[in-house]
Motif scaffolding. Structure first.
Motif, PDB file in Angstrom:
ATOM      1  N   VAL A   1       0.809  -1.225   0.000  1.00  0.00           N
ATOM      2  CA  VAL A   1       0.000   0.000   0.000  1.00  0.00           C
ATOM      3  C   VAL A   1       0.839   1.270   0.000  1.00  0.00           C
ATOM      4  O   VAL A   1       0.349   2.333  -0.376  1.00  0.00           O
ATOM      5  N   PHE A   2       2.111   1.194   0.393  1.00  0.00           N
ATOM      6  CA  PHE A   2       2.979   2.371   0.359  1.00  0.00           C
ATOM      7  C   PHE A   2       3.940   2.347  -0.828  1.00  0.00           C
ATOM      8  O   PHE A   2       4.815   3.194  -0.941  1.00  0.00           O
ATOM      9  N   SER A   3       3.780   1.385  -1.709  1.00  0.00           N
ATOM     10  CA  SER A   3       4.644   1.261  -2.887  1.00  0.00           C
ATOM     11  C   SER A   3       4.147   2.195  -3.995  1.00  0.00           C
ATOM     12  O   SER A   3       2.953   2.400  -4.152  1.00  0.00           O
ATOM     13  N   PHE A   4       5.072   2.738  -4.760  1.00  0.00           N
ATOM     14  CA  PHE A   4       4.715   3.631  -5.858  1.00  0.00           C
ATOM     15  C   PHE A   4       4.750   2.911  -7.209  1.00  0.00           C
ATOM     16  O   PHE A   4       4.640   3.545  -8.239  1.00  0.00           O
ATOM     17  N   THR A   5       4.898   1.599  -7.209  1.00  0.00           N
ATOM     18  CA  THR A   5       4.937   0.834  -8.449  1.00  0.00           C
ATOM     19  C   THR A   5       3.675   0.002  -8.587  1.00  0.00           C
ATOM     20  O   THR A   5       3.009  -0.308  -7.610  1.00  0.00           O
ATOM     21  N   GLY A   6       3.364  -0.340  -9.815  1.00  0.00           N
ATOM     22  CA  GLY A   6       2.197  -1.178 -10.076  1.00  0.00           C
ATOM     23  C   GLY A   6       0.974  -0.362 -10.443  1.00  0.00           C
ATOM     24  O   GLY A   6       1.049   0.855 -10.655  1.00  0.00           O
ATOM     25  N   ARG A   7      -0.148  -1.052 -10.509  1.00  0.00           N
ATOM     26  CA  ARG A   7      -1.410  -0.444 -10.937  1.00  0.00           C
ATOM     27  C   ARG A   7      -2.532  -0.896 -10.007  1.00  0.00           C
ATOM     28  O   ARG A   7      -2.478  -1.987  -9.460  1.00  0.00           O
ATOM     29  N   ILE A   8      -3.519  -0.025  -9.831  1.00  0.00           N
ATOM     30  CA  ILE A   8      -4.742  -0.430  -9.142  1.00  0.00           C
ATOM     31  C   ILE A   8      -5.936   0.025  -9.975  1.00  0.00           C
ATOM     32  O   ILE A   8      -5.896   1.068 -10.626  1.00  0.00           O
ATOM     33  N   ASN A   9      -6.989  -0.773  -9.952  1.00  0.00           N
ATOM     34  CA  ASN A   9      -8.174  -0.441 -10.743  1.00  0.00           C
ATOM     35  C   ASN A   9      -9.074   0.542  -9.989  1.00  0.00           C
ATOM     36  O   ASN A   9      -8.781   0.939  -8.869  1.00  0.00           O
ATOM     37  N   ARG A  10     -10.178   0.901 -10.632  1.00  0.00           N
ATOM     38  CA  ARG A  10     -11.067   1.918 -10.063  1.00  0.00           C
ATOM     39  C   ARG A  10     -11.654   1.503  -8.720  1.00  0.00           C
ATOM     40  O   ARG A  10     -11.685   2.297  -7.788  1.00  0.00           O
TER      41      ARG A  10
ATOM     42  N   ARG B   1      -3.006   4.580  -9.447  1.00  0.00           N
ATOM     43  CA  ARG B   1      -4.194   4.779 -10.295  1.00  0.00           C
ATOM     44  C   ARG B   1      -3.793   5.474 -11.590  1.00  0.00           C
ATOM     45  O   ARG B   1      -4.280   5.136 -12.665  1.00  0.00           O
ATOM     46  N   LEU B   2      -2.892   6.452 -11.515  1.00  0.00           N
ATOM     47  CA  LEU B   2      -2.384   7.099 -12.726  1.00  0.00           C
ATOM     48  C   LEU B   2      -1.669   6.084 -13.605  1.00  0.00           C
ATOM     49  O   LEU B   2      -1.800   6.122 -14.833  1.00  0.00           O
ATOM     50  N   HIS B   3      -0.935   5.175 -13.002  1.00  0.00           N
ATOM     51  CA  HIS B   3      -0.264   4.118 -13.767  1.00  0.00           C
ATOM     52  C   HIS B   3      -1.290   3.257 -14.499  1.00  0.00           C
ATOM     53  O   HIS B   3      -1.050   2.839 -15.631  1.00  0.00           O
ATOM     54  N   ASP B   4      -2.423   2.985 -13.862  1.00  0.00           N
ATOM     55  CA  ASP B   4      -3.452   2.182 -14.519  1.00  0.00           C
ATOM     56  C   ASP B   4      -4.026   2.929 -15.728  1.00  0.00           C
ATOM     57  O   ASP B   4      -4.480   2.317 -16.678  1.00  0.00           O
ATOM     58  N   LEU B   5      -3.996   4.250 -15.678  1.00  0.00           N
ATOM     59  CA  LEU B   5      -4.453   5.071 -16.804  1.00  0.00           C
ATOM     60  C   LEU B   5      -3.340   5.274 -17.831  1.00  0.00           C
ATOM     61  O   LEU B   5      -3.498   6.035 -18.778  1.00  0.00           O
ATOM     62  N   ASN B   6      -2.206   4.597 -17.617  1.00  0.00           N
ATOM     63  CA  ASN B   6      -1.034   4.687 -18.472  1.00  0.00           C
ATOM     64  C   ASN B   6      -0.435   6.094 -18.470  1.00  0.00           C
ATOM     65  O   ASN B   6       0.044   6.593 -19.482  1.00  0.00           O
TER      66      ASN B   6
ATOM     67  N   PRO C   1      -6.376  -1.175 -21.084  1.00  0.00           N
ATOM     68  CA  PRO C   1      -6.525  -2.639 -21.121  1.00  0.00           C
ATOM     69  C   PRO C   1      -5.185  -3.322 -21.383  1.00  0.00           C
ATOM     70  O   PRO C   1      -4.344  -2.797 -22.111  1.00  0.00           O
ATOM     71  N   GLY C   2      -5.020  -4.464 -20.774  1.00  0.00           N
ATOM     72  CA  GLY C   2      -3.795  -5.221 -20.976  1.00  0.00           C
ATOM     73  C   GLY C   2      -2.621  -4.624 -20.225  1.00  0.00           C
ATOM     74  O   GLY C   2      -2.754  -3.604 -19.546  1.00  0.00           O
ATOM     75  N   PRO C   3      -1.465  -5.238 -20.353  1.00  0.00           N
ATOM     76  CA  PRO C   3      -0.286  -4.711 -19.660  1.00  0.00           C
ATOM     77  C   PRO C   3       0.175  -3.394 -20.279  1.00  0.00           C
ATOM     78  O   PRO C   3      -0.019  -3.160 -21.466  1.00  0.00           O
ATOM     79  N   ASN C   4       0.731  -2.533 -19.468  1.00  0.00           N
ATOM     80  CA  ASN C   4       1.369  -1.313 -19.964  1.00  0.00           C
ATOM     81  C   ASN C   4       2.739  -1.199 -19.311  1.00  0.00           C
ATOM     82  O   ASN C   4       3.182  -2.127 -18.630  1.00  0.00           O
ATOM     83  N   LYS C   5       3.420  -0.100 -19.501  1.00  0.00           N
ATOM     84  CA  LYS C   5       4.791   0.005 -19.000  1.00  0.00           C
ATOM     85  C   LYS C   5       4.870   0.039 -17.476  1.00  0.00           C
ATOM     86  O   LYS C   5       5.949  -0.062 -16.907  1.00  0.00           O
ATOM     87  N   TYR C   6       3.714   0.141 -16.799  1.00  0.00           N
ATOM     88  CA  TYR C   6       3.700   0.192 -15.343  1.00  0.00           C
ATOM     89  C   TYR C   6       3.311  -1.134 -14.707  1.00  0.00           C
ATOM     90  O   TYR C   6       3.321  -1.260 -13.498  1.00  0.00           O
TER      91      TYR C   6
END
Length: 150
Positions: free
Chosen positions: A16-25, A81-86, A133-138
């Motif tokens: 939860v304190f990591s700045f990497t990865g993605r989370i959905n809405r 969340r920004l990462h999930d939006l690419n 959708p799908g994997p992105n650079k994050y």
């Protein structure tokens, strides 16, 4: 040692304190509500600490330390969340700078209301837009049903 591992896992990838990865809405909404509860809890902590200990440095240290972790939690989840939006996590700086400029040019009471409105609008935008959708650079798509590739 076991408790230390639990604490360190919060800062590792996808913690939860990591700045990497993605989370959905949906996860972002839940974590935003947890953030709100944490802020309310910190307010009660502040009231209790200052009531019991008075206006001493230890009171300020406790409240500021807890506040630091709350802000870190919020930033980490907003960046994911920004990462999930690419989008890069640096877009969060635009939000922070915009709020800072408004606070600088408007009076305190006007800026407080305006900042809350801007923050709410940005939050609504972040929960309204679907992730890429799908994997992105994050990272992998958090809604993906296939296991991540190694």
């Amino acid at each position: 040692m076991f408790q230390l591992n639990i604490f360190l896992n919060l800062f590792r990838k996808n913690g939860v304190f990591s700045f990497t990865g993605r989370i959905n809405r949906s996860k972002y909404i839940i974590r935003s509500l947890i953030f709100l509860l944490m802020c309310i809890g910190n307010m009660f902590l502040m009231l209790g600490t200052f009531h019991l200990l008075g206006d001493k440095p230890i009171s300020w240290i406790i409240v500021i330390a807890v506040g630091f972790f709350i802000i870190l939690y919020s930033l980490a989840n907003s960046i994911k969340r920004l990462h999930d939006l690419n989008l890069s996590g640096l877009w969060i700086l635009l939000w922070i700078v915009l709020i800072g400029l408004i606070s600088n040019f408007l009076g305190y009471s006007t800026a407080k209301l305006t900042n809350n409105i801007i923050s709410f609008i940005i939050w609504v935008i972040m929960i309204s837009l679907p992730g890429s959708p799908g994997p992105n650079k994050y990272g992998e798509d958090p809604l993906s049903t296939t296991p991540p590739t190694a």
